[in-house]
Design a protein around this motif. Structure first.
Motif, PDB file in Angstrom:
ATOM      1  N   ASN A  96      42.843  43.580  37.030  1.00  9.93           N
ATOM      2  CA  ASN A  96      41.281  43.132  38.041  1.00  9.93           C
ATOM      3  C   ASN A  96      40.428  43.705  36.380  1.00  9.93           C
ATOM      4  OD1 ASN A  96      39.455  43.223  38.962  1.00  9.93           O
ATOM      5  ND2 ASN A  96      39.836  44.705  40.165  1.00  9.93           N
ATOM      6  N   LYS A  97      40.027  42.780  34.917  1.00  8.59           N
ATOM      7  CA  LYS A  97      38.850  43.101  34.594  1.00  8.59           C
ATOM      8  C   LYS A  97      37.992  43.869  34.928  1.00  8.59           C
ATOM      9  CE  LYS A  97      41.370  42.331  29.996  1.00  8.59           C
ATOM     10  NZ  LYS A  97      41.922  41.759  28.691  1.00  8.59           N
ATOM     11  N   LEU A 147      34.751  40.332  35.573  1.00  4.45           N
ATOM     12  CA  LEU A 147      34.977  39.028  34.748  1.00  4.45           C
ATOM     13  C   LEU A 147      36.209  38.601  35.810  1.00  4.45           C
ATOM     14  CD1 LEU A 147      37.268  39.766  31.283  1.00  4.45           C
ATOM     15  CD2 LEU A 147      34.629  38.944  31.619  1.00  4.45           C
ATOM     16  N   ASP A 190      39.570  36.601  37.147  1.00  3.06           N
ATOM     17  CA  ASP A 190      40.852  37.351  36.379  1.00  3.06           C
ATOM     18  C   ASP A 190      42.220  36.097  36.293  1.00  3.06           C
ATOM     19  OD1 ASP A 190      40.198  40.116  36.166  1.00  3.06           O
ATOM     20  OD2 ASP A 190      39.535  39.627  38.320  1.00  3.06           O
ATOM     21  N   ASP A 218      37.506  36.864  40.756  1.00  6.04           N
ATOM     22  CA  ASP A 218      37.391  37.730  40.680  1.00  6.04           C
ATOM     23  C   ASP A 218      37.904  38.409  41.218  1.00  6.04           C
ATOM     24  OD1 ASP A 218      37.150  40.262  39.662  1.00  6.04           O
ATOM     25  OD2 ASP A 218      34.447  39.933  40.186  1.00  6.04           O
ATOM     26  N   ILE A 219      38.830  39.334  41.602  1.00  7.06           N
ATOM     27  CA  ILE A 219      39.552  40.331  41.735  1.00  7.06           C
ATOM     28  C   ILE A 219      39.044  41.368  42.737  1.00  7.06           C
ATOM     29  CG2 ILE A 219      41.638  41.866  42.413  1.00  7.06           C
ATOM     30  CD1 ILE A 219      43.157  40.501  39.869  1.00  7.06           C
TER      31      ILE A 219
HETATM   32 CA   LIG Z   1      37.398  41.437  37.614  1.00  6.42          CA
END
Ligand SMILES: [Ca+2]
Ligand SMILES: [Ca+2]
Ligand SMILES: [Ca+2]
Length: 328
Positions: free
Chosen positions: A89-90, A93, A95, A271-272
């Protein structure tokens, strides 16, 4: 060499992808479609198949970037997949992306309509293997809260659907049971009342056998007399825009679902950080090891049949070096 090291606490989880990690599905843990016109054909059920062999067929179709296609059937039908690494999980961003077969109508009779066509949203759940046992445990699952989870009436087509008489409520804790049909229907009347269903909101009805698909619609490797599915149920997005039953448009939800936006669009990315617990609080996951997708709508759309999510793969956007900003 592929690497996905991260800034997360290394004591909590080893975050380094082994060299050669693949961005794609490497495991199918479970596949249980609901009743549907493509159930038992995508993938194909053959005499003697078991849950195990059906899972293997699904992996063969949608694992390892094969980009075949499976159907989850009507509301609640699901697939649970895994990877050879943790999808990170960035921050800021998206993912991963779930691939489906959504597309948009080229000739909607309603000229002012929002984007729609064949959006058959699957609700996405994610699990981070916190206890490291390589299994998604019950307390490790969280749901991705897509646009309708947050604000159903914010969908561009909401009023259209309401005016068309659709059930536009979003149900949490929805539950539906499908009853095994006693026989293969032959007459038009029997086909209209093919498979009985009941939900926990006081609704009931029949899944229809349509003119295009005549194989059994109830999963044939299941011996039980009924199948029950639970989850969130989304507003019905299908509208007969012709007014005479020949042009159904299944409108697109804004974001956060599978088989909803086209695969090439940023709204197909997830997105996580959108993962929430049962109370709707953010889960704050460092990444995900398992993903479950289930058909999110209970609706029959005339001759095109029930709303059923199709899946052809999952992609780790970071391993593919695709940078898609999270807009929501
Ligand atoms: Ca993310
Ligand atoms: Ca676990
Ligand atoms: Ca579809």
């Amino acid at each position: 060499m592929i690497s996905c090291s991260s800034e997360y606490d290394p004591n909590e989880k080893p975050e380094v992808c082994p060299p050669g990690s693949t961005p794609y599905i490497t495991q199918v843990l479970d596949y249980m479609p609901a009743v549907g016109q493509l159930t038992n054909t995508m993938p194909e059920y053959e005499e003697g198949d078991t849950q195990e062999t059906m899972n293997q067929k699904v992996l063969k179709a949608i694992g390892h970037n094969k980009k075949g296609m499976i159907s989850l059937g009507g509301y609640g039908g699901y697939v649970t997949v895994g990877f050879d690494h943790t999808i990170e999980n960035k921050d800021g961003l998206c993912d991963f992306r779930v691939l489906g077969n959504a597309f948009y109508s080229a000739a909607n009779p309603n000229p002012d309509a929002p984007i729609g066509g064949s959006s058959e949203p699957g609700i996405i759940m994610v699990a981070y293997d916190k206890n490291g046992n390589k299994q998604p445990d019950a307390d490790e699952w969280y749901e991705i809260a897509g646009s309708a989870h947050r604000n159903p009436s914010g969908e561009a087509w909401y009023t259209l659907a309401q005016n068309a008489g659709n059930d536009v409520h979003l149900y949490k804790g929805y539950e539906i049971t499908y009853y095994r049909p006693e026989k293969v229907p032959t007459t038009p009347e029997e086909k209209e009342k093919y498979i009985r269903w009941e939900d926990n909101q006081g609704n009931s009805g029949y899944k229809v056998m349509n003119q295009f698909y005549s194989q059994p619609y109830f999963p044939q490797w299941v011996n039980a007399d009924k199948l029950t599915f639970k989850g969130t149920c989304l507003p019905q997005n299908g509208i007969d825009e012709s007014g005479q039953g020949n042009y159904f448009v299944l409108y697109k939800f804004q974001y956060g679902y599978a088989d909803n936006a086209m695969n090439t669009e940023t709204e197909a990315a997830i997105d996580i950080d959108w993962a929430v617990d049962a109370q709707g609080n953010p889960a704050h996951l460092p990444g995900v090891d398992f993903i479950k997708i289930y058909t999110g709508i209970n609706q029959e759309n005339g001759w095109i049949g029930e709303c059923s999510t199709e899946i052809s793969g999952v992609e780790d956007l970071h391993l593919l070096k695709e940078e898609i900003r999270s807009l929501y």
